[in-house]
Enzyme design. Sequence first.
Site, PDB file in Angstrom:
ATOM      1  N   ALA A 187       0.852  -1.182   0.020  1.00 28.30           N
ATOM      2  CA  ALA A 187       0.136   0.009  -0.004  1.00 28.30           C
ATOM      3  C   ALA A 187       0.759   1.401  -0.008  1.00 28.30           C
ATOM      4  CB  ALA A 187      -0.993  -0.037   1.217  1.00 28.30           C
ATOM      5  N   ARG A 234      36.728  27.726 -13.105  1.00 26.39           N
ATOM      6  CA  ARG A 234      37.438  26.808 -14.007  1.00 26.39           C
ATOM      7  C   ARG A 234      37.729  27.313 -15.401  1.00 26.39           C
ATOM      8  NH1 ARG A 234      39.918  21.715 -14.945  1.00 26.39           N
ATOM      9  NH2 ARG A 234      38.831  20.851 -16.889  1.00 26.39           N
ATOM     10  N   GLY A 238      31.373  18.967 -15.232  1.00 24.94           N
ATOM     11  CA  GLY A 238      32.141  17.717 -16.092  1.00 24.94           C
ATOM     12  C   GLY A 238      32.680  16.525 -15.406  1.00 24.94           C
ATOM     13  N   GLY A 239      33.495  15.898 -15.495  1.00 22.14           N
ATOM     14  CA  GLY A 239      34.124  14.697 -15.008  1.00 22.14           C
ATOM     15  C   GLY A 239      34.240  14.827 -13.483  1.00 22.14           C
ATOM     16  N   GLU A 289       6.300  11.101  -0.100  1.00 23.65           N
ATOM     17  CA  GLU A 289       5.013  11.744   0.230  1.00 23.65           C
ATOM     18  C   GLU A 289       4.062  12.202  -1.092  1.00 23.65           C
ATOM     19  OE1 GLU A 289       4.675  15.132   2.792  1.00 23.65           O
ATOM     20  OE2 GLU A 289       6.608  14.465   3.875  1.00 23.65           O
TER      21      GLU A 289
END
Length: 384
Positions: free
Chosen positions: A129, A267, A344-345, A368
């Site tokens: 259920a 980066r 990325g990696g 929920e």
Amino acid sequence: MTYALTEEHEMLRETVRALAAEKIAPRAAEADEREEFPWDVYKSLVAADLHAIHVPEEYGGAGGDALAAVIVIEEVARACASSSLIPAVNKLGTVPLLLSASEELKAAYLRPVATGEAMFSYALSEPEAGSDAAAMKTRAVLDGDHYVLNGVKMWITNAGVSEYYTVMAVTDPSAGARGISAFVVEKSDEGVSFGPKERKLGIKASPTRQVILEDVRIPASRMIGAPGTGFKTALATLDHTRVTIAAQALGIAQGALDYAIGYVKERKQFGKAIAEFQGLQFMIADMGMKLEAARQLTYHAAAKSELAMHGQPQKDLTFLSSAAKCAASDAAMEITTDAVQLLGGYGYTREFPVERMMRDAKITQIYEGTNQIQRMVMARQLLK
């Protein structure tokens, strides 16, 4: 203006964010890796009165409104989704009492939650259920001035660490959903035991276990509301607590977006920060747009929830809470997936938090009420 943040709400956010940065975020990866409930985080939340901010002042609680609860859960989830289930599940377990219980029951069980002596879980689902919760088999049989409970509840969040459980059980098998009643069961009650911890994709620091009831004899006074009203209380509860799952999803998504933005600014590829590439800028823009749309819907639903809790019926609460939960969780899954892509990696490794956030986000689309069920709920409301 019903959900404009007050100065108190903004101060609360700053408080929770500072606590999360100092006490919760540094523990998140380790707790996930070890799959251990973060008791130190729980103690920190209790010390700051953030573990169950929704409990009314008359029961020793902070008396925070629904928007305050959303802010707490959102900010904790931004650092650690598992830890955000402390305030979220405390609310889930206690809303049935706030909605339907006698004053004696409220006083007996809300005070220990407010003080941090106990946590409160919610036991509705069963092995057979889940989405069809009304098909439950757990029985509660009247025996004098006691009820005897037998059955198995499944997927119970924080099972084993919570002291108290709102348990739905069938008291009249001939009456269908109207034969279901709600009870408070204590961890220490004879006949209560727990299954092994589920091995999960995410929210690993929050235990999910079966709650097993074998001839559990409890006083009839522990029934929440009148006999046969348990399923109605369960559905009314979810109208309020789906908003807290939306809040959790918002926090997970915000944490992932924040980390991804910091990463793309630092980066460098092809001689410049990858944040300068338009393709990535479009991804960031979409992530922020989806998140803010979900946040506004969630805060609006929280405002409606607060009015309803104070006796002002809100005809659109069921729709709005389902919409908030569905929109926020779908957004969280998309945003965390894109955050992994942006790293990325590196995003695919455990050295960076976005892979954990992506794993944690998935459950918000499931528990929920799955998002497929939420769409059914919304459609029914629109077609009434």
